[in-house]
Design a protein around this motif. Structure first.
Motif, PDB file in Angstrom:
ATOM      1  N   ASP A  15       0.857  -1.285  -0.082  1.00 56.38           N
ATOM      2  CA  ASP A  15       0.219   0.094  -0.017  1.00 56.38           C
ATOM      3  C   ASP A  15       0.909   1.318   0.104  1.00 56.38           C
ATOM      4  OD1 ASP A  15      -2.966  -0.882   0.181  1.00 56.38           O
ATOM      5  OD2 ASP A  15      -2.094  -2.237   1.810  1.00 56.38           O
ATOM      6  N   LEU A  16       0.550   2.244   0.876  1.00 58.65           N
ATOM      7  CA  LEU A  16       1.364   3.389   0.850  1.00 58.65           C
ATOM      8  C   LEU A  16       3.038   3.295   1.071  1.00 58.65           C
ATOM      9  CD1 LEU A  16      -0.723   5.906   3.024  1.00 58.65           C
ATOM     10  CD2 LEU A  16       0.401   6.139   0.578  1.00 58.65           C
ATOM     11  N   LEU A  17       3.129   2.099   1.924  1.00 61.09           N
ATOM     12  CA  LEU A  17       4.803   2.007   2.078  1.00 61.09           C
ATOM     13  C   LEU A  17       5.273   1.784   0.908  1.00 61.09           C
ATOM     14  CD1 LEU A  17       4.788  -0.174   5.421  1.00 61.09           C
ATOM     15  CD2 LEU A  17       5.118   2.343   5.019  1.00 61.09           C
ATOM     16  N   ALA A  18       4.685   1.180  -0.369  1.00 61.27           N
ATOM     17  CA  ALA A  18       5.118   0.765  -1.457  1.00 61.27           C
ATOM     18  C   ALA A  18       5.510   1.947  -2.273  1.00 61.27           C
ATOM     19  CB  ALA A  18       4.316  -0.067  -2.146  1.00 61.27           C
ATOM     20  N   GLU A  19       5.031   3.068  -1.737  1.00 64.87           N
ATOM     21  CA  GLU A  19       5.144   4.471  -2.320  1.00 64.87           C
ATOM     22  C   GLU A  19       6.519   5.031  -1.951  1.00 64.87           C
ATOM     23  OE1 GLU A  19       3.994   5.302  -4.905  1.00 64.87           O
ATOM     24  OE2 GLU A  19       2.193   4.014  -5.103  1.00 64.87           O
ATOM     25  N   LEU A  20       7.174   4.580  -0.903  1.00 66.94           N
ATOM     26  CA  LEU A  20       8.199   5.473   0.085  1.00 66.94           C
ATOM     27  C   LEU A  20       9.657   5.309  -0.884  1.00 66.94           C
ATOM     28  CD1 LEU A  20       8.426   3.383   3.340  1.00 66.94           C
ATOM     29  CD2 LEU A  20       7.658   5.828   2.916  1.00 66.94           C
ATOM     30  N   PRO A  21      10.262   6.733  -0.892  1.00 68.41           N
ATOM     31  CA  PRO A  21      11.235   6.852  -1.503  1.00 68.41           C
ATOM     32  C   PRO A  21      12.341   5.650  -1.357  1.00 68.41           C
ATOM     33  CG  PRO A  21      10.766   8.819  -0.385  1.00 68.41           C
ATOM     34  CD  PRO A  21       9.824   7.843   0.053  1.00 68.41           C
ATOM     35  N   PRO A  22      12.917   5.065  -2.260  1.00 66.68           N
ATOM     36  CA  PRO A  22      13.621   3.900  -2.327  1.00 66.68           C
ATOM     37  C   PRO A  22      14.929   3.942  -1.061  1.00 66.68           C
ATOM     38  CG  PRO A  22      13.549   4.560  -4.536  1.00 66.68           C
ATOM     39  CD  PRO A  22      12.911   5.420  -3.792  1.00 66.68           C
ATOM     40  N   VAL A  23      15.307   5.275  -0.894  1.00 69.37           N
ATOM     41  CA  VAL A  23      16.330   5.502   0.024  1.00 69.37           C
ATOM     42  C   VAL A  23      15.733   5.208   1.759  1.00 69.37           C
ATOM     43  CG1 VAL A  23      15.871   7.920   0.426  1.00 69.37           C
ATOM     44  CG2 VAL A  23      18.149   7.152   0.841  1.00 69.37           C
ATOM     45  N   ILE A  24      14.586   5.412   1.786  1.00 69.00           N
ATOM     46  CA  ILE A  24      13.857   5.084   2.988  1.00 69.00           C
ATOM     47  C   ILE A  24      13.940   3.706   3.280  1.00 69.00           C
ATOM     48  CG2 ILE A  24      11.834   5.427   4.362  1.00 69.00           C
ATOM     49  CD1 ILE A  24      13.172   8.141   3.980  1.00 69.00           C
ATOM     50  N   VAL A  25      13.334   2.973   2.174  1.00 69.76           N
ATOM     51  CA  VAL A  25      13.259   1.420   2.146  1.00 69.76           C
ATOM     52  C   VAL A  25      14.841   1.046   2.603  1.00 69.76           C
ATOM     53  CG1 VAL A  25      12.602  -0.526   0.944  1.00 69.76           C
ATOM     54  CG2 VAL A  25      11.225   1.390   0.787  1.00 69.76           C
ATOM     55  N   ASP A  26      15.694   1.479   1.862  1.00 72.38           N
ATOM     56  CA  ASP A  26      16.973   0.931   1.970  1.00 72.38           C
ATOM     57  C   ASP A  26      17.448   1.095   3.604  1.00 72.38           C
ATOM     58  OD1 ASP A  26      17.148   0.103  -0.475  1.00 72.38           O
ATOM     59  OD2 ASP A  26      18.509   1.721  -1.233  1.00 72.38           O
ATOM     60  N   GLU A  27      17.315   2.497   3.896  1.00 68.69           N
ATOM     61  CA  GLU A  27      17.573   2.575   5.219  1.00 68.69           C
ATOM     62  C   GLU A  27      16.625   2.002   6.545  1.00 68.69           C
ATOM     63  OE1 GLU A  27      19.383   5.242   6.207  1.00 68.69           O
ATOM     64  OE2 GLU A  27      18.842   5.544   8.183  1.00 68.69           O
ATOM     65  N   VAL A  28      15.650   1.358   6.095  1.00 70.12           N
ATOM     66  CA  VAL A  28      14.876   0.765   7.306  1.00 70.12           C
ATOM     67  C   VAL A  28      15.385  -0.361   7.188  1.00 70.12           C
ATOM     68  CG1 VAL A  28      12.656  -0.296   7.378  1.00 70.12           C
ATOM     69  CG2 VAL A  28      12.600   2.304   7.142  1.00 70.12           C
ATOM     70  N   ALA A  29      15.607  -1.173   5.656  1.00 70.05           N
ATOM     71  CA  ALA A  29      16.101  -2.518   5.881  1.00 70.05           C
ATOM     72  C   ALA A  29      17.453  -2.714   6.427  1.00 70.05           C
ATOM     73  CB  ALA A  29      16.418  -3.031   4.166  1.00 70.05           C
ATOM     74  N   GLU A  30      18.372  -1.617   6.108  1.00 71.10           N
ATOM     75  CA  GLU A  30      19.661  -1.696   6.910  1.00 71.10           C
ATOM     76  C   GLU A  30      19.594  -1.859   8.398  1.00 71.10           C
ATOM     77  OE1 GLU A  30      22.467  -2.456   5.685  1.00 71.10           O
ATOM     78  OE2 GLU A  30      23.658  -2.265   7.609  1.00 71.10           O
ATOM     79  N   GLU A  31      18.457  -0.923   9.096  1.00 66.69           N
ATOM     80  CA  GLU A  31      18.362  -0.871  10.498  1.00 66.69           C
ATOM     81  C   GLU A  31      17.911  -2.265  10.872  1.00 66.69           C
ATOM     82  OE1 GLU A  31      17.645   1.780  13.196  1.00 66.69           O
ATOM     83  OE2 GLU A  31      19.487   2.068  12.239  1.00 66.69           O
ATOM     84  N   VAL A  32      16.870  -2.833  10.204  1.00 63.00           N
ATOM     85  CA  VAL A  32      16.583  -4.051  10.657  1.00 63.00           C
ATOM     86  C   VAL A  32      17.620  -5.180  10.715  1.00 63.00           C
ATOM     87  CG1 VAL A  32      14.646  -5.823  10.219  1.00 63.00           C
ATOM     88  CG2 VAL A  32      14.015  -3.730  10.141  1.00 63.00           C
ATOM     89  N   ARG A  33      18.195  -5.171   9.519  1.00 65.08           N
ATOM     90  CA  ARG A  33      19.585  -5.971   9.484  1.00 65.08           C
ATOM     91  C   ARG A  33      20.501  -5.941  10.617  1.00 65.08           C
ATOM     92  NH1 ARG A  33      24.147  -6.843   7.382  1.00 65.08           N
ATOM     93  NH2 ARG A  33      24.529  -4.643   7.185  1.00 65.08           N
ATOM     94  N   GLN A  34      20.597  -4.613  11.041  1.00 63.51           N
ATOM     95  CA  GLN A  34      21.637  -4.726  12.008  1.00 63.51           C
ATOM     96  C   GLN A  34      21.186  -4.923  13.263  1.00 63.51           C
ATOM     97  OE1 GLN A  34      23.817  -0.897  11.931  1.00 63.51           O
ATOM     98  NE2 GLN A  34      24.476  -1.207   9.900  1.00 63.51           N
TER      99      GLN A  34
END
Lengths: 387, 387
Positions: free
Chosen positions: B332-351
């Motif tokens: 939904d709306l999260l699919a519209e997030l700027p790619p840089v935000i998705v990358d940031e979130v993914a990195e936070e979760v990974r760490q």
């Protein structure tokens, strides 16, 4: 999507399927008559007779005149599982102690050995060596050998025993399963401790009727086991249910996992010690005896455990909203909480969890198996493969 | 544990099983040759021929010379599903708009109707009436009738359509399924919107390869759908995955659910509006266009969405630690997030997620189906029964 079995294998498959169903019924449900077996399994009496005769020949069951019989007619024969004819090793690798038990067909514990460890100071090799020794002693005493082994580990662990991480044991990336199956020369299946607690409560405890349940274990660490539609939910690499590392208090206490405000820092054993004004790391017996004496003073319990109760309730609201169980079973140290605290927590969850309010009837209760849950679950894991 | 089937029913069962497997393969995987069907389903060519001929007689498939063929030899025939020969109604009951679509065998959308609602002001009767009208219009146009209907509802809902609670629609204890199946004179199956988003991504989207996945949907509300070992996890009464009501900020903003600091209050549509300096309740188009323009200015996006990003990451750390997915799909709306935000979130979760660190390789990505996911999932729910 595979093709159909070829016609030739069918009768064998049916026989094997029926034999397994019968063994599981006896193992989980205990002794019963042939007539009950026929009714419960939907098989005719001659099929049951052939199966039971086969098991009796192999020594797995004996038949005995039921003592309960009162009326007239032929005495009904009870089919009794023989625990020593088929037994497994169950291992509970804990942070503070490790237990090895021999558990027989039907669920009877035939013997066990426990040793204490200094918190988190056991190497994998050390544990494997001691388990192998305990297994030999148990086998000598019982005069046979186990058909398999099930192991409980407090961490993220694959079914084959590869331990991704067991933080409170300080184990990372060790293949416990491989080492143990070599040492024991037996197939070994491994599960997370709370996952096996859930399996135990679902098979032999308070959760027997629950299709969807969560087992919450508070030991040194905090973990969860999830059963959905009567089957274990495992997650990738066996990682479901790391409830202890749910952040509930951003900016709160540091957790060794790298986050702050993990649920474990508020409801783990150390948090419970603080709530009880005991030093962190106090002996388990001391914590339990303190909880039991508070159980006799409900008002004092509510007062002293106010903050602990609030954090416990908050985390359980999240657990219920995310996992949608019909029953939450509180295990290990939580099973020792004063009843008034459990009631308070259950009421909080009932009122404040959206899922609990929406669906209704979601229950929170304490484990009926207590600290035995993990070892019982480990045995059941081994029996799932052996039967 | 029921008895074996009697021998007489066996050939019928095999044929039905094979036919279902073939239909599902064509529905999900699309056109392919008889040889591919034989290889994938593990059936011999004559069985496949008989099945395909049967389907062709019924108009469900046609066979066509493959355009791709280049080499020598007999041209290979492609088996093509015929969408209009078997279609279902898919309904997405949203807070702001409702869509009814006709989806054909093979997954093609044959037609749809959407109408806008004022937020949360639709009565069940109103929705049922409009869905029935849209269904009649679609049936008139397509010249046939649907074999079933699947419905997506943003709330806690049973498979038969009893809505325990759909908070953002202000529905409590209404039997949408019963009303709709009466109005449509068709079997109706109902699922939670995020559950059906998960089903769609797992069947036709980015999660086709993932055995364990979580779909996180941020719309007006925040929800989650969980797939474990390739099957939907539902929880009691369909209540799994109410991620929006996970408390992440005790003492934070009040949520209508009665708690404070629910994840929804920090990452729901209103929170996103605040982060974008738009009034709460702004039109969806405005929110999306703002996000897209931020997508072209990564540094600005990171700066303006700092707090939103942190709360999104924190909640996802909890989701990963509790549910152990190998893939998290942001919908939904999260699919519209700027790619840089998705990358940031993914990195936070990974760490920072213990499970992610322990197991490794856990991925976070955006939905490939976008806002269509729910309607596709609703159609798949209907097809699961129809095929």
């Amino acid at each position: 999507m595979t093709g159909p079995p070829t016609a030739g294998t069918r009768p064998d498959e049916v026989r094997r399927h029926n034999r397994t169903a019968l063994l599981r019924r006896l193992h989980v449900g205990g002794p019963c008559t042939r007539a009950e077996l026929a009714a419960e399994l939907g098989l005719n009496r001659s099929t049951i007779k052939a199966l039971v005769d086969g098991l009796a020949e192999g020594g797995l069951v004996v038949e005995q005149v039921s003592a309960k019989r009162l009326g007239a007619g032929r005495p009904s024969l009870l089919v009794l599982p023989q625990p020593r004819a088929l037994w497994v090793l169950a291992v509970d690798v804990g942070v503070e102690q490790t237990t090895v038990a021999a558990v027989g067909f039907g669920g009877e514990v035939l013997g066990s050995r426990t040793w204490t460890l200094s918190r988190g100071a056991s190497s994998v090799q050390d544990v494997v060596g001691k388990v192998a020794l305990a297994a030999r002693r148990l086998a000598d005493r019982l005069g046979g050998s186990p058909v398999g082994a099930g192991v409980s580990v407090p961490g993220v662990v694959r079914r084959d025993g590869y331990v991704h991480e067991a933080p409170n044991l300080h184990w990372t990336g060790v293949h416990l399963g491989e080492l143990l199956s070599t040492a024991l020369r037996r197939p070994v299946l491994v599960g997370n401790d709370a996952e096996l607690g859930a399996l135990a409560e679902h098979t032999r405890g308070v959760a027997r009727q629950a299709a969807d349940m969560v087992f919450v274990s508070v030991d040194v660490g905090v973990g969860g086991g999830v059963i959905s539609e009567r089957a274990a939910v495992r997650g990738t690499g066996g990682s479901v249910g790391e409830l202890g590392h749910m952040v509930v208090r951003p900016g709160g206490r540091s957790c060794y996992c790298g986050c702050r405000g993990c649920w474990e820092t508020e409801v783990g054993e150390d948090a419970l010690c603080r709530a009880l004004s005991l030093p962190e790391g106090s002996a388990r017996e001391l914590v339990v005896s303190e909880l039991r004496s508070l159980g006799e003073q409900p008002e004092l319990a509510l007062y002293r455990l106010r903050e602990f109760t609030d954090w416990l309730a908050l985390g359980l609201i999240n657990v219920v909203n995310l996992l949608g169980p019909e029953l939450v079973v509180l295990g290990d140290l939580l099973a020792e909480l004063p009843p008034v605290i459990v009631d308070e927590v259950a009421e909080e969850v009932r009122q404040r969890s959206l899922v609990s309010r929406a669906v209704g009837g979601i229950r929170i209760t304490t484990s009926s198996l207590g600290p035995e849950a993990k070892i019982i679950g480990a045995a059941e894991l081994a029996f799932e493969q052996a039967l």
